[in-house]
Design a protein around this motif. Structure first.
Motif, mmCIF file in Angstrom:
data_model
loop_
_atom_site.group_PDB
_atom_site.id
_atom_site.type_symbol
_atom_site.label_atom_id
_atom_site.label_comp_id
_atom_site.label_asym_id
_atom_site.label_seq_id
_atom_site.Cartn_x
_atom_site.Cartn_y
_atom_site.Cartn_z
ATOM 1 N N UNK A 1 88.221 -5.215 39.361
ATOM 2 C CA UNK A 1 87.562 -3.930 39.285
ATOM 3 C C UNK A 1 88.332 -2.928 40.144
ATOM 4 N N UNK A 2 88.707 -1.817 39.543
ATOM 5 C CA UNK A 2 89.478 -0.814 40.257
ATOM 6 C C UNK A 2 88.547 0.040 41.104
ATOM 7 N N UNK A 3 88.921 0.236 42.354
ATOM 8 C CA UNK A 3 88.146 1.086 43.245
ATOM 9 C C UNK A 3 89.078 2.009 44.017
ATOM 10 N N UNK A 4 88.600 3.233 44.211
ATOM 11 C CA UNK A 4 89.291 4.192 45.068
ATOM 12 C C UNK A 4 88.337 4.558 46.192
ATOM 13 N N UNK A 5 88.822 4.503 47.410
ATOM 14 C CA UNK A 5 87.959 4.755 48.555
ATOM 15 C C UNK A 5 88.604 5.789 49.455
ATOM 16 N N UNK A 6 87.940 6.949 49.541
ATOM 17 C CA UNK A 6 88.440 8.009 50.405
ATOM 18 C C UNK A 6 87.921 7.837 51.830
ATOM 19 N N UNK A 7 88.693 8.330 52.766
ATOM 20 C CA UNK A 7 88.270 8.356 54.164
ATOM 21 C C UNK A 7 89.013 9.489 54.866
ATOM 22 N N UNK A 8 88.557 9.806 56.072
ATOM 23 C CA UNK A 8 89.256 10.798 56.874
ATOM 24 C C UNK A 8 88.609 12.163 56.922
ATOM 25 N N UNK A 9 87.533 12.344 56.162
ATOM 26 C CA UNK A 9 86.851 13.623 56.215
ATOM 27 C C UNK A 9 86.140 13.810 57.549
ATOM 28 N N UNK A 10 85.651 15.034 57.760
ATOM 29 C CA UNK A 10 84.938 15.279 58.997
ATOM 30 C C UNK A 10 84.728 16.752 59.236
ATOM 31 N N UNK A 11 84.374 17.053 60.476
ATOM 32 C CA UNK A 11 84.109 18.422 60.908
ATOM 33 C C UNK A 11 85.307 18.920 61.702
ATOM 34 N N UNK A 12 85.836 20.078 61.321
ATOM 35 C CA UNK A 12 87.025 20.596 61.990
ATOM 36 C C UNK A 12 86.920 22.110 62.106
ATOM 37 N N UNK A 13 87.471 22.625 63.172
ATOM 38 C CA UNK A 13 87.474 24.068 63.371
ATOM 39 C C UNK A 13 88.529 24.714 62.479
ATOM 40 N N UNK A 14 88.262 25.919 62.046
ATOM 41 C CA UNK A 14 89.233 26.648 61.235
ATOM 42 C C UNK A 14 90.570 26.701 61.965
ATOM 43 N N UNK A 15 91.626 26.466 61.201
ATOM 44 C CA UNK A 15 92.958 26.390 61.779
ATOM 45 C C UNK A 15 93.377 24.977 62.132
ATOM 46 N N UNK A 16 92.425 24.069 62.100
ATOM 47 C CA UNK A 16 92.710 22.682 62.443
ATOM 48 C C UNK A 16 93.244 21.887 61.272
ATOM 49 N N UNK A 17 93.373 20.581 61.505
ATOM 50 C CA UNK A 17 93.975 19.697 60.509
ATOM 51 C C UNK A 17 93.140 18.446 60.310
ATOM 52 N N UNK A 18 93.256 17.898 59.120
ATOM 53 C CA UNK A 18 92.671 16.596 58.788
ATOM 54 C C UNK A 18 93.613 15.902 57.826
ATOM 55 N N UNK A 19 93.604 14.585 57.872
ATOM 56 C CA UNK A 19 94.335 13.801 56.892
ATOM 57 C C UNK A 19 93.373 12.890 56.164
ATOM 58 N N UNK A 20 93.291 13.059 54.861
ATOM 59 C CA UNK A 20 92.451 12.208 54.033
ATOM 60 C C UNK A 20 93.290 11.059 53.487
ATOM 61 N N UNK A 21 92.652 9.915 53.352
ATOM 62 C CA UNK A 21 93.296 8.738 52.777
ATOM 63 C C UNK A 21 92.529 8.299 51.542
ATOM 64 N N UNK A 22 93.247 7.704 50.612
ATOM 65 C CA UNK A 22 92.644 7.146 49.404
ATOM 66 C C UNK A 22 93.220 5.755 49.207
ATOM 67 N N UNK A 23 92.418 4.761 49.515
ATOM 68 C CA UNK A 23 92.840 3.369 49.380
ATOM 69 C C UNK A 23 92.429 2.843 48.022
ATOM 70 N N UNK A 24 93.399 2.342 47.270
ATOM 71 C CA UNK A 24 93.140 1.816 45.942
ATOM 72 C C UNK A 24 93.111 0.293 45.974
ATOM 73 N N UNK A 25 92.221 -0.278 45.221
ATOM 74 C CA UNK A 25 92.140 -1.735 45.118
ATOM 75 C C UNK A 25 91.848 -2.120 43.685
ATOM 76 N N UNK A 26 92.152 -3.365 43.360
ATOM 77 C CA UNK A 26 91.888 -3.860 42.019
ATOM 78 C C UNK A 26 93.042 -3.669 41.059
ATOM 79 N N UNK A 27 94.024 -2.907 41.472
ATOM 80 C CA UNK A 27 95.202 -2.672 40.629
ATOM 81 C C UNK A 27 96.298 -2.111 41.503
ATOM 82 N N UNK A 28 97.532 -2.423 41.148
ATOM 83 C CA UNK A 28 98.660 -1.813 41.841
ATOM 84 C C UNK A 28 98.970 -0.484 41.170
#
Length: 125
Positions: A1-28
Motif C-alpha cells: 500500500x502506497x503512503x505519503x506522509x508529510x511532516x515539518x509543519x508548524x508555527x513560524x514568524x513571517x520571514x522565517x523558514x520551515x522545511x517540509x518532508x514527504x516520506x513515501x512508502x510502499x513503492x520506490x
C-alpha cells in the motif's frame, strides 16, 4: 500500500523558514515526479512545486519562486520543500502528492493519484 506522509509543519514568524518532508512508502518513487500543493482556509487547493525524481527538473508557482526549494533524496524515498522568507499568505495545509505512474510530468492536480494527509503551516507577523 502506497503512503505519503508529510511532516515539518508548524508555527513560524513571517520571514522565517520551515522545511517540509514527504516520506513515501510502499513503492520506490525514484522514477516518479512529486508535487507539493497547499490549501488555505476557505480556498481551493493550489499547486506549489513539482520535481521530477530522476532528472531533478523543477517547477514552482510564481508566488513562491525564489523563496521555496523543492528537492528529493531518492535513497530515502523522501521529498522536501524548503520554505524561506515565509509570508502570512503562505499559511495553509501543505500536501505532497505523486502520480500513479512514473516517468510523467504532472502539471495538473488531476494527474496526481497518491496524496498525503497534509501538514499545517501557520505564519504569523
Amino acid at each position: 500500500q502506497v503512503q505519503l506522509l508529510e511532516s515539518g509543519g508548524g508555527l513560524v514568524q513571517a520571514g522565517g523558514s520551515l522545511t517540509l518532508s514527504c516520506a513515501a512508502s510502499g513503492r520506490t518513487f525514484s522514477s516518479y515526479a512529486m508535487g507539493w500543493f497547499r490549501q488555505a482556509p476557505g480556498k481551493e487547493r493550489q499547486f506549489v512545486a513539482l520535481i521530477r525524481w530522476s532528472a531533478g527538473s523543477t517547477m514552482y508557482r510564481d508566488s513562491v519562486k525564489g523563496r521555496f526549494t523543492i528537492s528529493r533524496d531518492n535513497a530515502k524515498n523522501t521529498g522536501y520543500l524548503q520554505m524561506n522568507s515565509l509570508k502570512r499568505e503562505d499559511r495553509a495545509v501543505y500536501y505532497c502528492a505523486a502520480p500513479m505512474q512514473g516517468g510523467t510530468w504532472p502539471t495538473r492536480e488531476s494527474e496526481y493519484y497518491y496524496w498525503g494527509r497534509g501538514t499545517q503551516v501557520t505564519v504569523f507577523s
